[in-house]
Write a protein that holds these residues in place. Structure first.
Motif, PDB file in Angstrom:
ATOM      1  N   LYS A 136      57.011  61.050  71.961  1.00 46.19           N
ATOM      2  CA  LYS A 136      56.321  60.211  70.975  1.00 46.19           C
ATOM      3  C   LYS A 136      56.147  60.987  69.671  1.00 46.19           C
ATOM      4  N   ILE A 137      56.352  60.281  68.552  1.00 44.68           N
ATOM      5  CA  ILE A 137      56.297  60.951  67.244  1.00 44.68           C
ATOM      6  C   ILE A 137      54.860  60.969  66.709  1.00 44.68           C
ATOM      7  N   TYR A 138      54.427  62.125  66.239  1.00 47.11           N
ATOM      8  CA  TYR A 138      53.121  62.243  65.576  1.00 47.11           C
ATOM      9  C   TYR A 138      53.331  62.797  64.174  1.00 47.11           C
ATOM     10  N   ASP A 139      52.929  61.991  63.196  1.00 42.40           N
ATOM     11  CA  ASP A 139      53.146  62.358  61.797  1.00 42.40           C
ATOM     12  C   ASP A 139      51.811  62.814  61.211  1.00 42.40           C
ATOM     13  N   TYR A 140      51.754  64.082  60.825  1.00 41.80           N
ATOM     14  CA  TYR A 140      50.502  64.669  60.333  1.00 41.80           C
ATOM     15  C   TYR A 140      50.443  64.732  58.803  1.00 41.80           C
ATOM     16  N   SER A 141      51.400  64.076  58.105  1.00 41.16           N
ATOM     17  CA  SER A 141      51.439  64.313  56.656  1.00 41.16           C
ATOM     18  C   SER A 141      50.168  63.863  55.935  1.00 41.16           C
ATOM     19  N   ASN A 142      49.482  62.822  56.489  1.00 37.11           N
ATOM     20  CA  ASN A 142      48.210  62.408  55.878  1.00 37.11           C
ATOM     21  C   ASN A 142      47.139  63.476  55.965  1.00 37.11           C
ATOM     22  N   CYS A 143      47.254  64.298  57.005  1.00 34.30           N
ATOM     23  CA  CYS A 143      46.202  65.287  57.253  1.00 34.30           C
ATOM     24  C   CYS A 143      46.250  66.426  56.249  1.00 34.30           C
ATOM     25  N   VAL A 144      47.447  66.712  55.743  1.00 36.90           N
ATOM     26  CA  VAL A 144      47.542  67.860  54.845  1.00 36.90           C
ATOM     27  C   VAL A 144      47.308  67.456  53.389  1.00 36.90           C
ATOM     28  N   SER A 145      47.200  66.140  53.135  1.00 37.32           N
ATOM     29  CA  SER A 145      47.032  65.730  51.736  1.00 37.32           C
ATOM     30  C   SER A 145      45.741  66.321  51.181  1.00 37.32           C
ATOM     31  N   MET A 146      45.764  66.576  49.880  1.00 38.58           N
ATOM     32  CA  MET A 146      44.616  67.215  49.234  1.00 38.58           C
ATOM     33  C   MET A 146      43.786  66.139  48.536  1.00 38.58           C
ATOM     34  N   PRO A 147      42.484  66.399  48.356  1.00 36.52           N
ATOM     35  CA  PRO A 147      41.654  65.427  47.647  1.00 36.52           C
ATOM     36  C   PRO A 147      42.181  65.172  46.233  1.00 36.52           C
ATOM     37  N   GLN A 148      41.999  63.955  45.743  1.00 37.34           N
ATOM     38  CA  GLN A 148      42.385  63.613  44.361  1.00 37.34           C
ATOM     39  C   GLN A 148      41.562  64.447  43.376  1.00 37.34           C
ATOM     40  N   PRO A 149      42.153  64.806  42.232  1.00 36.79           N
ATOM     41  CA  PRO A 149      41.384  65.550  41.221  1.00 36.79           C
ATOM     42  C   PRO A 149      40.163  64.736  40.756  1.00 36.79           C
ATOM     43  N   LEU A 150      39.140  65.426  40.282  1.00 36.76           N
ATOM     44  CA  LEU A 150      37.908  64.750  39.872  1.00 36.76           C
ATOM     45  C   LEU A 150      38.062  64.147  38.482  1.00 36.76           C
ATOM     46  N   ASN A 151      37.437  62.981  38.262  1.00 40.85           N
ATOM     47  CA  ASN A 151      37.395  62.445  36.904  1.00 40.85           C
ATOM     48  C   ASN A 151      36.220  63.073  36.155  1.00 40.85           C
TER      49      ASN A 151
END
Ligand code: 9PG
Length: 541
Positions: free
Chosen positions: A479-494
């Protein structure tokens, strides 16, 4: 010397004291080594200092703000480099090349740091000169080569199979006592855990490692009861930390780490107090550590989780003028030898200085029942905040350590109460434990439904086939497990958020605010536990 050399299809200009071919790359030496690349890389592998420090690939344009509040910073990153505007990391760094390969540049000695400045990777030792390794290849291949060189320098753990651990922390926190733990022990029954590990909450004080009033029969008696179930007894300590209310602090002010001006070095705030560190260059501290570990062994513990270890490697002026990570490693070596054949898990630990001296390292932040606490993670840029995303991000990016040491990704939850993440996210952490090859849980057996208990049992007994598909995708038993969402970084602050960040960050930059916050968190934990124990719910653990 300055020399041009060819690495793959690239011509690099190197400034170093010596350069020689080694393995599939080059061995360099110098206190400051500059690698000039013929291209501007688009991403950098940032390796954090200790278990909880951010470790990931970052786009070059990423601007990392220092984490706030400042008073807690040494709990999250190496304070010496906290204000560096450039992307930088501890011991090793890497960049992606235009042809999709990876150039790795890593130190083979301690007190070393790597930073990226435009198209230059700069490596520096804090004191004296040291060795470096430079190579090109696939990400897998370059980290593999680097890890082999680290084995030559620092040794490798006896890689027997990793134990399956039940740890008391992630549901009960410090609300543990002898009777609760004995009930849990009963209720665990046939669940195939190898170790029952008592976490924070048993000790009198951080520094005074004797059982508190919640453990009236003492630690030896508890260890014996655990062992009577056919399992190993495990114990948590933070042996390099000292809180001011401890008698250790009062009796041995000369054992504490100080700065140039003789002021105590602050290692953060926790347990409603300021944290200070032991100076492991002091022979009496080493003797005290040895005696402490002997005591833990005599009580009967064969698995030891040593936490907040970064404290021993903080910058400071030591009793004997030893470089900070070297002094830490001496302390850890003393601990290792005193522990004999006990299993040693290090946590909050500077990574490379722990290699060869422990059996396992926690390679990420703490798990929690939340995906990510964005207020702290994003606004305060504290990517060490407990949470699934922060934990997974670090863990995935440190799996290259697997040939050196057991890699602990932290516990997996099986119960559904109070869990704020989806079944898919739950599956990601369960499978990450398989991928990391280290399995632990904190679940209270009586909080599990029959199905959840069965799932936990299957998890503990199964050995699925693991295949890495690409950087952040794994195949586990087909079964495939995709972790790419987990490594995403928070968006820069406005702009508004930046303003909020600085207001809140300053407001909470004192002991009082941190104590208040901790008291609030503790009261929430107590409330949750109380409601779970209310009549109508199962009254026993
Ligand atoms: C016990 C816990 C558990 C846990 C450890 C460690 O940065 N922080 O605020 C922070 C606090 C606690 C913490 C990690 C980070 O947890 O990782 O497993 O043993 O101590 O107090």
């Amino acid at each position: 010397m300055e020399e041009n050399l060819t690495l793959g299809q690239y011509q690099l200009t190197i400034t170093a004291e010596s350069i020689a071919p080694d393995k599939d790359g080059f061995k360099l030496s110098g206190s400051k080594v500059i690698i000039e690349l013929p291209f501007l890389p688009d991403s950098f592998y940032l390796h954090g200092w200790q278990s909880w420090s951010l470790t990931t690939w970052l786009e070059i344009k990423t601007k990392l703000k220092p984490s706030l509040p400042e008073i807690q910073r040494s709990r999250t990153v190496d304070p010496l480099y906290a204000l560096d505007q450039n992307l930088n990391g501890s011991w090793v760094g890497a960049v992606r090349t235009p042809d999709g390969n990876t150039i790795l540049f890593g130190a083979l000695g301690l007190e070393s740091h790597v930073r990226l400045e435009g198209n230059q990777i700069i490596g520096s030792y804090e004191s004296g000169r040291g060795d470096w390794f430079l190579c090109i290849g696939s990400e897998e291949a370059v980290f593999q080569e680097y890890s082999e060189l680290l084995v030559d320098r620092f040794g490798r753990t006896k890689l027997i199979s990793s134990p399956r651990v039940w740890c008391s922390w992630y549901n009960l926190f410090t609300e543990i006592d002898e009777s609760i733990l004995l009930k849990i022990l009963d209720n665990l029954d046939d669940l195939p855990f190898d170790v029952i590990q008592i976490d924070d909450g048993w000790q009198k004080k951080v520094g005074d490692w004797e059982p508190n009033e919640k453990f009236p029969s003492g630690m030896q008696s508890l260890a014996e009861k655990i062992k009577a179930t056919g399992r190993k007894a495990g114990l948590w300590l933070a042996p390099l930390l000292v809180v001011p209310s401890s008698s250790l602090f009062q009796n041995h002010p000369d054992w504490l780490l100080r700065d140039d001006k003789g002021k105590l070095v602050v290692a953060g705030v926790n347990w409603l107090e300021i944290l200070y560190a032991l100076d492991t260059s002091h022979p009496q501290v080493l003797e005290w550590l040895r005696n402490l570990m002997h005591k833990v062994r005599e009580w009967g513990f064969e698995y030891v989780k040593l936490d907040f270890l970064y404290a021993g490697a903080l910058p400071g002026k030591r009793h004997i003028n030893t470089p900070r990570e070297t002094a830490f490693r001496q302390g850890l070596a003393e601990i290792r030898s005193a522990l004999g054949d006990a299993y040693l898990l290090t946590c909050g630990a500077p990574i490379i200085p722990a290699i060869g001296l422990c059996d396992a390292i926690r390679i990420g932040t703490d798990i929690s029942e939340n995906w990510n606490l964005n207020l702290e993670s994003r606004l305060m840029n504290n990517l060490s905040v407990p949470g699934i995303q922060n934990a997974i991000r670090n863990t995935l990016n440190r799996l290259w350590l697997k040939p050196l040491v057991h890699t602990d990704p932290d516990v997996v939850f099986f119960h559904a109460s109070n869990i704020n993440f989806t079944p898919e996210q739950k599956a990601l952490i369960q499978n990450l434990a398989h991928i990391s090859d280290f399995k632990a849980s904190s679940d209270l057996p009586n909080w599990l439904t029959e199905t959840e208990r069965q799932d936990l049992k299957t998890f503990l007994t199964s050995k699925p086939e693991i295949q890495k598909i690409d950087q952040y995708t794994y195949k586990v038993d087909g079964k495939i497990y995709d972790y790419s969402n987990c490594v995403s970084m928070p968006q820069p602050l406005n702009l508004v958020e930046r303003l909020l960040r600085s207001i809140i960050g300053n407001l909470v930059n004192n002991v009082f605010a941190n104590v208040l916050f901790e008291k609030f968190v503790n009261s929430q934990i107590k409330k949750t536990l109380k409601s779970r124990l209310a009549p109508g719910n199962d009254p026993s653990f």
